[in-house]
Design a protein around this motif. Structure first.
Motif, mmCIF file in Angstrom:
data_model
loop_
_atom_site.group_PDB
_atom_site.id
_atom_site.type_symbol
_atom_site.label_atom_id
_atom_site.label_comp_id
_atom_site.label_asym_id
_atom_site.label_seq_id
_atom_site.Cartn_x
_atom_site.Cartn_y
_atom_site.Cartn_z
ATOM 1 N N ALA A 1 5.050 5.093 18.681
ATOM 2 C CA ALA A 1 5.509 5.182 20.071
ATOM 3 C C ALA A 1 7.025 5.313 20.158
ATOM 4 O O ALA A 1 7.560 5.554 21.238
ATOM 5 C CB ALA A 1 5.042 3.952 20.849
ATOM 6 N N GLY A 2 7.713 5.148 19.049
ATOM 7 C CA GLY A 2 9.170 5.266 19.038
ATOM 8 C C GLY A 2 9.790 4.339 18.010
ATOM 9 O O GLY A 2 9.089 3.579 17.321
ATOM 10 N N LEU A 3 11.106 4.417 17.917
ATOM 11 C CA LEU A 3 11.851 3.554 16.995
ATOM 12 C C LEU A 3 12.617 2.494 17.784
ATOM 13 O O LEU A 3 12.996 2.720 18.932
ATOM 14 C CB LEU A 3 12.857 4.377 16.185
ATOM 15 N N ARG A 4 12.835 1.366 17.161
ATOM 16 C CA ARG A 4 13.684 0.358 17.792
ATOM 17 C C ARG A 4 15.117 0.884 17.856
ATOM 18 O O ARG A 4 15.498 1.779 17.115
ATOM 19 C CB ARG A 4 13.617 -0.956 17.028
ATOM 20 N N GLY B 1 0.817 -1.196 0.000
ATOM 21 C CA GLY B 1 0.000 0.000 0.000
ATOM 22 C C GLY B 1 0.854 1.250 0.000
ATOM 23 O O GLY B 1 2.037 1.224 -0.361
ATOM 24 N N THR B 2 0.237 2.355 0.421
ATOM 25 C CA THR B 2 0.935 3.623 0.583
ATOM 26 C C THR B 2 0.938 3.974 2.063
ATOM 27 O O THR B 2 -0.104 3.896 2.729
ATOM 28 C CB THR B 2 0.242 4.741 -0.219
ATOM 29 N N PHE B 3 2.094 4.358 2.573
ATOM 30 C CA PHE B 3 2.264 4.593 4.002
ATOM 31 C C PHE B 3 2.789 6.015 4.200
ATOM 32 O O PHE B 3 3.793 6.395 3.585
ATOM 33 C CB PHE B 3 3.213 3.559 4.591
ATOM 34 N N THR B 4 2.103 6.763 5.046
ATOM 35 C CA THR B 4 2.402 8.178 5.221
ATOM 36 C C THR B 4 2.744 8.483 6.663
ATOM 37 O O THR B 4 2.002 8.103 7.586
ATOM 38 C CB THR B 4 1.209 9.043 4.790
ATOM 39 N N LEU B 5 3.857 9.165 6.875
ATOM 40 C CA LEU B 5 4.243 9.635 8.202
ATOM 41 C C LEU B 5 3.661 11.027 8.400
ATOM 42 O O LEU B 5 3.904 11.928 7.586
ATOM 43 C CB LEU B 5 5.765 9.663 8.336
ATOM 44 N N LEU B 6 2.894 11.190 9.471
ATOM 45 C CA LEU B 6 2.201 12.447 9.732
ATOM 46 C C LEU B 6 2.615 13.031 11.078
ATOM 47 O O LEU B 6 2.878 12.289 12.037
ATOM 48 C CB LEU B 6 0.685 12.230 9.752
ATOM 49 N N GLU B 7 2.653 14.342 11.151
ATOM 50 C CA GLU B 7 2.813 15.052 12.419
ATOM 51 C C GLU B 7 1.800 16.192 12.429
ATOM 52 O O GLU B 7 1.829 17.046 11.539
ATOM 53 C CB GLU B 7 4.230 15.605 12.590
ATOM 54 N N ASN B 8 0.906 16.151 13.414
ATOM 55 C CA ASN B 8 -0.177 17.138 13.477
ATOM 56 C C ASN B 8 -0.958 17.187 12.162
ATOM 57 O O ASN B 8 -1.295 18.258 11.652
ATOM 58 C CB ASN B 8 0.369 18.530 13.813
ATOM 59 N N ASN B 9 -1.194 15.992 11.604
ATOM 60 C CA ASN B 9 -1.952 15.832 10.347
ATOM 61 C C ASN B 9 -1.247 16.429 9.133
ATOM 62 O O ASN B 9 -1.848 16.534 8.067
ATOM 63 C CB ASN B 9 -3.350 16.430 10.475
ATOM 64 N N GLY C 1 11.257 13.356 20.541
ATOM 65 C CA GLY C 1 10.432 14.392 21.143
ATOM 66 C C GLY C 1 9.259 14.852 20.297
ATOM 67 O O GLY C 1 8.547 15.779 20.679
ATOM 68 N N HIS C 2 9.049 14.237 19.152
ATOM 69 C CA HIS C 2 7.931 14.599 18.283
ATOM 70 C C HIS C 2 6.884 13.482 18.312
ATOM 71 O O HIS C 2 7.199 12.322 18.572
ATOM 72 C CB HIS C 2 8.399 14.812 16.843
ATOM 73 N N HIS C 3 5.639 13.852 18.050
ATOM 74 C CA HIS C 3 4.563 12.864 18.023
ATOM 75 C C HIS C 3 4.119 12.641 16.587
ATOM 76 O O HIS C 3 3.671 13.572 15.910
ATOM 77 C CB HIS C 3 3.360 13.320 18.865
ATOM 78 N N TYR C 4 4.258 11.407 16.134
ATOM 79 C CA TYR C 4 3.934 11.074 14.756
ATOM 80 C C TYR C 4 2.824 10.028 14.699
ATOM 81 O O TYR C 4 2.595 9.264 15.645
ATOM 82 C CB TYR C 4 5.155 10.511 14.026
#
Length: 230
Positions: A157-160, A52-60, A92-95
């Motif tokens: 929630a974070g990266l490995r 599929g298509t996967f999108t990383l978002l921050e505050n939409n 420190g960012h919420h994605y």
């Protein structure tokens, strides 16, 4: 040279700490090209792969977008597309990660297809559209919003950590080396590959930089040796 990424360095002491003790500027390293922890974690989907298509978002807001394959795990998500997106994740960012299971279909066509499934009195309307485990999950959780098939979201929630990362972002500042990749403050000491603040995406770019920077330094050493002997 090198970093702790992928546990390939074979050393216990961080090379970054050595550089810091030499009073060299080090951009704080962090894992990149690695898997993501998510909330929630759908352990029932462990091992399921979807395209599929996967999108990383921050505050939409769209940070980056990848097409390809995603793998559900018992801690979150993996796969090349996920690893590519991890390069843009900052501490420190919420994605959020948005999954579009049907990038080739717009919402209208997808709605029409689902309605056709319902009219045929299918017991499971998502069967044939999605992997069985995902279809069962959506039904068990009572998820009937068809729009979620185009925008299914997971909180990141974070990266490995470095042990599973392909590369580390950050490293020795390029301002600390000259054109030969020689330490300006410490002549005859060179930095190559991943120890430098250079990180590429998946596809062999980091390996290419490791080899090409090593060749560059070899030529510099050979050239300097020749100059001294003439």
């Amino acid at each position: 040279m090198g970093s702790e990424a992928g546990k390939l360095s074979g050393v216990n002491q961080s090379r970054y700490e050595i550089l810091k003790k030499l009073h060299l500027k080090v951009i704080e390293p962090s894992p990149s090209l690695t898997q993501m922890y998510t909330k929630p974690v759908y352990k029932s989907l462990k091992g399921v792969r979807v395209k599929g298509t996967f999108t990383l978002l921050e505050n939409n807001q769209i940070i980056s977008k990848e097409q390809g394959e995603l793998l559900f795990t018992d801690y979150g998500v993996s796969g090349i597309a996920v690893m590519q997106l991890s390069a843009y994740v900052l501490p420190g960012h919420h994605y959020q990660l948005s999954i579009d299971f049907f990038p080739e279909k717009d919402n209208k066509k997808l709605h029409e297809y689902i309605e056709l499934q319902k009219n045929k009195a299918y017991n499971h309307v998502y069967d044939g559209l999605l992997p069985v485990k995902i279809s069962q999950l959506l039904e068990n959780e009572g998820i009937n919003d068809i729009n979620l098939l185009k925008d299914f979201r997971l909180d990141i929630a974070g990266l490995r950590n470095y042990e599973t990362a392909q590369v580390m972002k950050g490293g020795l500042s390029l301002k600390e080396v000259n054109d030969d990749l020689e330490l300006v403050k410490y002549p005859h000491i060179y930095a190559v590959g991943e120890i430098l603040n250079v990180a590429g995406m998946c596809g062999g770019y980091n390996l290419h930089f490791a080899l090409s920077s090593a060749m560059h330094v070899c030529k510099a050493i050979e050239r300097n040796k020749h100059v001294k002997n003439t």
